[in-house]
Design a protein around this motif. Structure first.
Motif, PDB file in Angstrom:
ATOM      1  N   CYS A  98      -4.111   0.268  -1.297  1.00 27.86           N
ATOM      2  CA  CYS A  98      -3.676  -0.570  -1.955  1.00 27.86           C
ATOM      3  C   CYS A  98      -2.282  -0.360  -3.748  1.00 27.86           C
ATOM      4  O   CYS A  98      -3.018   0.712  -4.136  1.00 27.86           O
ATOM      5  CB  CYS A  98      -4.316  -1.497  -2.864  1.00 27.86           C
TER       6      CYS A  98
ATOM      7  N   ARG B 235       1.309  -1.243  -0.064  1.00 26.02           N
ATOM      8  CA  ARG B 235       0.012   0.439   0.164  1.00 26.02           C
ATOM      9  C   ARG B 235       0.878   1.083   0.284  1.00 26.02           C
ATOM     10  O   ARG B 235       2.690   1.205   0.589  1.00 26.02           O
ATOM     11  CB  ARG B 235      -0.666  -0.305   0.892  1.00 26.02           C
TER      12      ARG B 235
ATOM     13  N   SER C 239      -3.144  -7.217   6.596  1.00 25.20           N
ATOM     14  CA  SER C 239      -1.937  -6.390   5.480  1.00 25.20           C
ATOM     15  C   SER C 239      -0.330  -6.602   5.653  1.00 25.20           C
ATOM     16  O   SER C 239      -0.084  -6.349   4.388  1.00 25.20           O
ATOM     17  CB  SER C 239      -2.642  -5.407   6.326  1.00 25.20           C
TER      18      SER C 239
END
Length: 534
Positions: free
Chosen positions: A495, A488, A508
């Motif tokens: 993203c 990201r 994540s």
């Protein structure tokens, strides 16, 4: 005038009169003159120092001189009703998802939470059935309302002070029912017996203001379209885990807060935008469980204390860190598999931390290059090399199950592990599905086994008695963090390969633990609000 004082107390000195004497002694050292009636001390924090053979309390007070103390709990945010407003889908009702939802409510944006697992009430029943060998792949210790932390401890301690406002996270937990001690404890902890109700209170608040929850609903596809800036997500395909019914939900943005165990979601990202994934460092090992009295005696040097002792151990072995993780004083070892045919262990404690055992994960730092070649090749064949660590992790969990029986976990006395021999019998354990004797030293991946063996010797130098016949190893601990990261943008948190998708929380690959995940979710929601309300 407002100032702070710090001083040391012995346990037997923790009395109001002695504390008052210490406070005025510290004020005198600072050359601050004040009458008793002018001074209003407010307790800030207490931590324990058990080094050098003597237990001491490190005390901190904020001192108000000639003015009224401020409210110690601080303010909580103002959440708004969001009926008919802009909409953001949040995948996952763990700390990242829940705190993202609350942050969206601050900005008047409607959160729609998609959670594959059940509410906390149903999760309790699903978790209970794991001890009988029945693993629900969607509702377990890892998946369901509140995420992995709800039924595995509720530890709030974090070193991630630069990620956001830690105190705000504590204040919000307190506002929804956590004990106010979390605002001042050095290592705040809610307890798995109390956290479910706090999570329920959060859900009720979110719904009352117009937010939505869709439980037992799995994200099974990304709805995307091409734009001048690249591919962007417009919504999700959602499938009911109960009847297989499918639906589509559209939104202005999607926060992906699925946690570290959602293998199917990583596969979905790999299928849609494989370039969005990269391999990262993670850790694997096992749980070590001791009688609580033994750990207390080591850490408190034989002194009786009202609380269970914590510890933290670390060593460098052959270029890799080996360390304790998620130490659970007065706790339990629990089964954390997310699919049949796996054995995964974790640890938790109730609020009082008063069980007969203390446990911790002892894990080995694992770099992407450490993954065996067969799993790297498998990932390459599926056009996403970053997935190799996930495939190896799954293999280890399945191998552990082959060495166990149902959810009965393979176990070995620590002394036998180091001596490379069978355990003729095993000590009692807190692990309710049960344990069976196993030569963990013979089947655990060799590089990791050797590092663990060397590290236990180092740990015993600092904690004499840590290696003993009563110490029990239970395999395997594999979910300390995820082996992959969803890439990201550092500033926008979007993203890099799929616009309008915001990876957040442990899944994540950018945070670990309840508080850092909550802050990560908050930050993602704030970035979305900044973009949508510009």
């Amino acid at each position: 005038m407002v100032t702070e004082v710090n001083f040391i107390l012995r346990p037997e000195e923790e009395k109001p009169s002695i504390i008052e004497e210490k406070i005025f002694a510290e004020l005198k050292k600072a050359k601050i003159q004040a009458k008793k009636e002018e001074v209003s001390p407010v307790f800030v924090k207490k931590s324990i120092d058990a080094r050098h053979g003597q237990v001491k309390y490190l005390m901190r007070y904020k001192i108000f001189i000639g003015e009224k103390p401020e409210a110690t709990a601080g303010k909580i945010p103002e959440w708004k009703n969001v009926s008919g407003s802009k909409k953001v889908i949040i995948v996952g009702a763990g700390p990242a998802g829940l705190f993202a939802a609350l942050r969206l409510l601050e900005s008047g944006i409607k959160p729609v939470i998609i959670e594959r697992g059940s509410t906390t009430g149903q999760r309790k029943m699903d978790i209970a059935s794991i001890s009988r060998g029945d693993v629900d792949g969607d509702s377990n210790y890892c998946f369901g309302e509140g995420g992995a932390g709800t039924f595995s401890d509720g530890k709030l301690y974090t070193r991630s002070n630069k990620r956001g406002d830690v105190s705000k996270i504590y204040r919000i937990f307190a506002a929804f029912g956590a004990d106010n001690s979390i605002l001042t404890d050095a290592h705040p902890h809610i307890g798995t017996d109390r956290l479910p109700q706090i999570i329920n209170n959060m859900r009720e608040k979110i719904i009352s203001l117009g937010g939505e929850f869709h439980f037992e609903s799995r994200c099974t596809g990304f709805l995307t379209e091409d734009s001048p800036d690249g591919k962007k997500i417009t919504g999700l395909k959602v499938t009911s885990v109960k009847n297989g019914g499918e639906s589509e939900i559209f939104a202005d943005a999607v926060i992906l807060a699925t946690g570290h165990s959602a293998l199917d979601v990583y596969k979905l990202v790999a299928k849609t935008v494989p370039e969005a994934l990269e391999a990262k460092t993670f850790a694997v090992g096992m749980r070590v469980e001791h009688p609580r009295e033994l750990i207390d005696a080591i850490q408190f040097h034989g002194k009786k204390m009202p609380n269970a002792a914590e510890y933290r151990v670390t060593a460098q072995v052959d270029g890799r860190g080996v360390y304790s993780f998620c130490m659970c004083p007065g706790g339990f070892v629990v089964p954390s598999a997310t699919a049949p045919g796996q054995i995964v262990v974790n640890g938790m404690s109730n609020a009082k931390r008063n069980s007969k055992w203390s446990n911790a994960a002892i894990v080995v730092e694992t770099q992407p290059e450490d993954i065996p070649e067969e799993f790297k090749e498998k990932a390459k064949k599926e056009s996403c090399p970053a997935m190799a660590g996930l495939y190896w992790r799954t293999w280890l969990e399945e191998e552990t199950a082959r060495q166990g029986q149902g959810q009965k976990a393979p176990a070995q006395r620590l002394t036998d592990f180091l001596a490379h021999k069978n355990s003729e019998d095993l000590p009692r354990t807190s692990y309710t599905p049960g344990i069976i004797p196993s030569r963990i030293d013979s089947w655990f991946p060799a590089d990791w086994e050797k590092r663990l063996e060397k590290a236990f010797g180092e740990f015993n130098k600092n904690m004499r008695g840590f290696v003993c016949d009563e110490a029990l190893l239970i395999a395997s601990e594999t979910r300390t963090s995820t082996p992959v990261r969803i890439l990201r943008d550092k500033d926008t948190m979007e993203c890099s390969a799929l616009k309008n998708l915001y990876p957040a929380g442990e899944g994540s690959g950018y945070s670990g633990g309840i508080v850092s995940s909550a802050m990560d979710g908050e930050k993602a929601a704030a970035k979305i609000a900044e973009k949508l309300l510009a």
